[in-house]
Design a protein around this motif. Structure first.
Motif, PDB file in Angstrom:
ATOM      1  N   GLY A   1      42.128  37.822  44.064  1.00 16.84           N
ATOM      2  CA  GLY A   1      43.351  38.113  43.319  1.00 16.84           C
ATOM      3  C   GLY A   1      43.118  39.140  42.228  1.00 16.84           C
ATOM      4  O   GLY A   1      43.905  40.075  42.051  1.00 16.84           O
TER       5      GLY A   1
ATOM      6  N   ILE B   1      48.252  38.987  37.762  1.00 13.93           N
ATOM      7  CA  ILE B   1      48.766  38.037  38.750  1.00 13.93           C
ATOM      8  C   ILE B   1      48.912  36.622  38.160  1.00 13.93           C
ATOM      9  O   ILE B   1      49.441  35.728  38.804  1.00 13.93           O
TER      10      ILE B   1
ATOM     11  N   ARG C   1      41.941  51.031  42.666  1.00 19.23           N
ATOM     12  CA  ARG C   1      42.797  50.664  41.538  1.00 19.23           C
ATOM     13  C   ARG C   1      42.905  51.822  40.560  1.00 19.23           C
ATOM     14  O   ARG C   1      41.931  52.457  40.202  1.00 19.23           O
TER      15      ARG C   1
ATOM     16  N   TYR D   1      42.390  42.712  43.895  1.00 17.99           N
ATOM     17  CA  TYR D   1      43.531  43.444  44.451  1.00 17.99           C
ATOM     18  C   TYR D   1      44.705  43.603  43.485  1.00 17.99           C
ATOM     19  O   TYR D   1      45.465  44.564  43.583  1.00 17.99           O
ATOM     20  N   PHE D   2      44.893  42.656  42.565  1.00 15.27           N
ATOM     21  CA  PHE D   2      46.102  42.664  41.735  1.00 15.27           C
ATOM     22  C   PHE D   2      45.842  42.706  40.239  1.00 15.27           C
ATOM     23  O   PHE D   2      46.790  42.679  39.465  1.00 15.27           O
TER      24      PHE D   2
END
Length: 99
Positions: free
Chosen positions: A30, A38, A97, A33-34
């Motif tokens: 998590g 999140i 990112r 990727y985010f």
């Protein structure tokens, strides 16, 4: 009928370890990727799980949902700490990112 064994504690304990084991990589992926942004997802899911825990009549299911809810709350703290681990170089940073 005579009940010789009460398996409730064993079931709840096993599910607890399983839930924690599942969310450990979820936190890592998590954040990868985010980012740590999140965290509101974990908050919402934790509130839903705790609410469902209050509404369920089955004691084992209620306990499992309560554990799930609080593990999701714990994930909020861990996802922020995961960001710090990435900054320290302990975990890889997502090269795609934007900064």
């Amino acid at each position: 009928m005579l009940k010789i064994f009460n398996w409730s504690g064993i079931i709840i304990g096993l599910v607890n370890i399983f839930i924690i084991g599942i969310f450990h990589p979820v936190i890592i992926k998590g954040e990868y990727y985010f980012t740590s942004k999140i965290w509101p997802v974990f908050l919402i899911l934790g509130l839903i799980s705790c609410g469902m825990s209050l509404a369920v009549n089955n004691e084992i299911l209620s306990a499992i949902l309560g554990i799930l809810g609080f593990v999701l709350f714990w994930c909020i703290k861990e996802i922020k700490e995961q960001s710090e681990r990435v900054k320290k170089g302990w975990f890889p940073k997502n090269p795609k990112r934007k900064k």
